[in-house]
Design a protein around this motif. Structure first.
Motif, PDB file in Angstrom:
ATOM      1  N   TRP A  64      -4.294   1.970  -5.635  1.00 26.21           N
ATOM      2  CA  TRP A  64      -4.257   2.977  -4.587  1.00 26.21           C
ATOM      3  C   TRP A  64      -5.118   4.177  -4.954  1.00 26.21           C
ATOM      4  O   TRP A  64      -5.439   4.416  -6.119  1.00 26.21           O
ATOM      5  N   ILE A  65      -5.505   4.913  -3.926  1.00 28.02           N
ATOM      6  CA  ILE A  65      -6.168   6.199  -4.090  1.00 28.02           C
ATOM      7  C   ILE A  65      -5.545   7.172  -3.096  1.00 28.02           C
ATOM      8  O   ILE A  65      -4.973   6.757  -2.082  1.00 28.02           O
ATOM      9  N   SER A  66      -5.636   8.431  -3.394  1.00 27.97           N
ATOM     10  CA  SER A  66      -5.166   9.457  -2.475  1.00 27.97           C
ATOM     11  C   SER A  66      -6.183  10.591  -2.458  1.00 27.97           C
ATOM     12  O   SER A  66      -6.411  11.250  -3.471  1.00 27.97           O
ATOM     13  N   GLU A  67      -6.811  10.782  -1.321  1.00 33.69           N
ATOM     14  CA  GLU A  67      -7.820  11.826  -1.150  1.00 33.69           C
ATOM     15  C   GLU A  67      -8.018  12.068   0.341  1.00 33.69           C
ATOM     16  O   GLU A  67      -7.686  11.215   1.168  1.00 33.69           O
ATOM     17  N   LYS A  68      -8.540  13.196   0.676  1.00 35.16           N
ATOM     18  CA  LYS A  68      -8.760  13.520   2.077  1.00 35.16           C
ATOM     19  C   LYS A  68      -9.739  12.524   2.700  1.00 35.16           C
ATOM     20  O   LYS A  68     -10.719  12.114   2.075  1.00 35.16           O
ATOM     21  N   ASP A  69      -9.436  12.115   3.934  1.00 37.17           N
ATOM     22  CA  ASP A  69     -10.335  11.200   4.624  1.00 37.17           C
ATOM     23  C   ASP A  69     -10.580  11.705   6.042  1.00 37.17           C
ATOM     24  O   ASP A  69     -10.046  12.746   6.451  1.00 37.17           O
ATOM     25  N   ASP A  70     -11.362  10.950   6.785  1.00 34.94           N
ATOM     26  CA  ASP A  70     -11.716  11.330   8.156  1.00 34.94           C
ATOM     27  C   ASP A  70     -10.942  10.495   9.164  1.00 34.94           C
ATOM     28  O   ASP A  70     -11.477  10.100  10.195  1.00 34.94           O
ATOM     29  N   MET A  72      -7.744   7.341  10.073  1.00 36.78           N
ATOM     30  CA  MET A  72      -7.264   6.015   9.686  1.00 36.78           C
ATOM     31  C   MET A  72      -8.387   5.022   9.440  1.00 36.78           C
ATOM     32  O   MET A  72      -8.394   4.306   8.433  1.00 36.78           O
ATOM     33  N   TYR A  73      -9.362   4.966  10.336  1.00 35.00           N
ATOM     34  CA  TYR A  73     -10.406   3.948  10.195  1.00 35.00           C
ATOM     35  C   TYR A  73     -11.357   4.260   9.049  1.00 35.00           C
ATOM     36  O   TYR A  73     -11.904   3.351   8.420  1.00 35.00           O
ATOM     37  N   ASP A  74     -11.532   5.528   8.750  1.00 29.62           N
ATOM     38  CA  ASP A  74     -12.304   5.895   7.567  1.00 29.62           C
ATOM     39  C   ASP A  74     -11.578   5.404   6.315  1.00 29.62           C
ATOM     40  O   ASP A  74     -12.190   4.866   5.395  1.00 29.62           O
ATOM     41  N   ALA A  75     -10.247   5.568   6.300  1.00 29.38           N
ATOM     42  CA  ALA A  75      -9.456   5.112   5.162  1.00 29.38           C
ATOM     43  C   ALA A  75      -9.524   3.594   5.026  1.00 29.38           C
ATOM     44  O   ALA A  75      -9.671   3.063   3.913  1.00 29.38           O
ATOM     45  N   ILE A  76      -9.429   2.884   6.136  1.00 31.69           N
ATOM     46  CA  ILE A  76      -9.485   1.421   6.099  1.00 31.69           C
ATOM     47  C   ILE A  76     -10.846   0.953   5.594  1.00 31.69           C
ATOM     48  O   ILE A  76     -10.939   0.057   4.741  1.00 31.69           O
ATOM     49  N   SER A  77     -11.908   1.560   6.106  1.00 32.35           N
ATOM     50  CA  SER A  77     -13.256   1.192   5.658  1.00 32.35           C
ATOM     51  C   SER A  77     -13.426   1.462   4.169  1.00 32.35           C
ATOM     52  O   SER A  77     -14.044   0.676   3.438  1.00 32.35           O
ATOM     53  N   LYS A  78     -12.862   2.558   3.718  1.00 34.02           N
ATOM     54  CA  LYS A  78     -12.917   2.894   2.294  1.00 34.02           C
ATOM     55  C   LYS A  78     -12.198   1.828   1.463  1.00 34.02           C
ATOM     56  O   LYS A  78     -12.674   1.416   0.391  1.00 34.02           O
ATOM     57  N   GLY A  79     -11.051   1.368   1.976  1.00 29.98           N
ATOM     58  CA  GLY A  79     -10.302   0.341   1.276  1.00 29.98           C
ATOM     59  C   GLY A  79     -11.069  -0.966   1.168  1.00 29.98           C
ATOM     60  O   GLY A  79     -11.125  -1.592   0.107  1.00 29.98           O
TER      61      GLY A  79
END
Length: 265
Positions: A64-70, A72-79
């Motif tokens: 896991w990671i925890s950091e500011k994102d743009d 939900m979809y930015d987070a999914i793409s990052k994953g």
């Protein structure tokens, strides 16, 4: 892929998700098929989300990671940029898999050339009890998805939580997801459907939890990213022609669905 053991990469985006996250994690941790990785991408939660994640760190193949994102979809793409698997999916923190989910998908994808599949849709109530299961295994014709009919107005939604696809599809089309805040899945399915049919497994493999305060309840923002209905689409929506056509396809077309019994040992 026929001579190798399929690996799943499952991404879960979180932000202040403490209410249902543990059930989501346990549904992945308890999969009967173990060759998977779970990637949780947190947007900087301030509630008990991180405590729940840390509780299960090291107990199964989760990072896991925890950091500011743009969003939900930015987070999914990052994953997915971190993913090592052959087959991708994402499971939102308030949804759950069935214990057999990955086992069935792996068996089918290992034995066929299917690129993209889903299961029989259902809903969960806030307590996690499944309901609203269709009596007939639905199908989603490729041309209807490609044309954007599966938007909840012209015809039913294509539910995201049961969706699995080959890594190659993501490499080709995944860029579209982060262009949106609410309707990214709708646009991703349209991209997938340009070259690939969606096959439905005749098994419930996940469900969509309906509860107060969920992001998907904001239909106005969702439809603002899809666009207003044209005159033709308004007619299709009012007459339910596409919905009836989908029902007929569900009854008579077997090429868009899989009898999972054939793949079970």
């Amino acid at each position: 892929m026929s001579n190798t053991k399929i690996m799943f990469s499952i991404v879960t985006p979180t932000f202040n998700s403490e209410e249902y996250l543990e059930e989501c994690i346990l549904s992945i941790k308890s999969q009967s098929y173990k060759n998977l990785e779970h990637i949780i991408v947190d947007g900087g939660s301030t509630d008990g989300t991180l405590n729940i994640i840390k509780r299960y760190e090291g107990t199964y193949n989760m990072r896991w990671i925890s950091e500011k994102d743009d969003g939900m979809y930015d987070a999914i793409s990052k994953g997915f940029s971190m993913a090592k698997g052959d087959v991708f999916s994402w499971l939102n923190s308030d949804d759950m898999y069935m214990p057999w989910t990955c086992a069935i998908v792996a068996a089918v994808m290992k034995a066929t050339d299917i690129q993209w599949c889903t299961g029989i849709p259902c809903h969960y109530n806030p307590e996690g009890i499944s309901h609203n299961v269709p009596r007939i295994t639905p199908v989603y014709p490729q041309s209807y998805i490609r044309k954007g009919y599966m938007d909840g107005r012209v015809a039913t939604f294509v539910q995201q939580e049961s969706m699995f696809w080959k890594k190659e599809l993501w490499i080709k089309s995944g860029y579209v997801l982060s262009e949106y805040k609410m309707a990214g899945d709708y646009h991703l399915w349209r991209e997938f459907a340009k070259d690939n049919r969606l096959v439905v497994l005749d098994s419930i493999i996940s469900g969509f939890r309906i509860h107060e305060g969920q992001k998907s309840s904001d239909r106005d923002k969702y439809y603002s990213e899809i666009g207003e209905l044209t005159l033709i689409r308004k007619i299709l929506a009012k007459t339910k022609i596409v919905s009836v056509a989908c029902l007929i396809e569900s009854i008579f077309t077997h090429s868009l669905r899989i009898r999972t019994k054939k793949f079970l040992k």
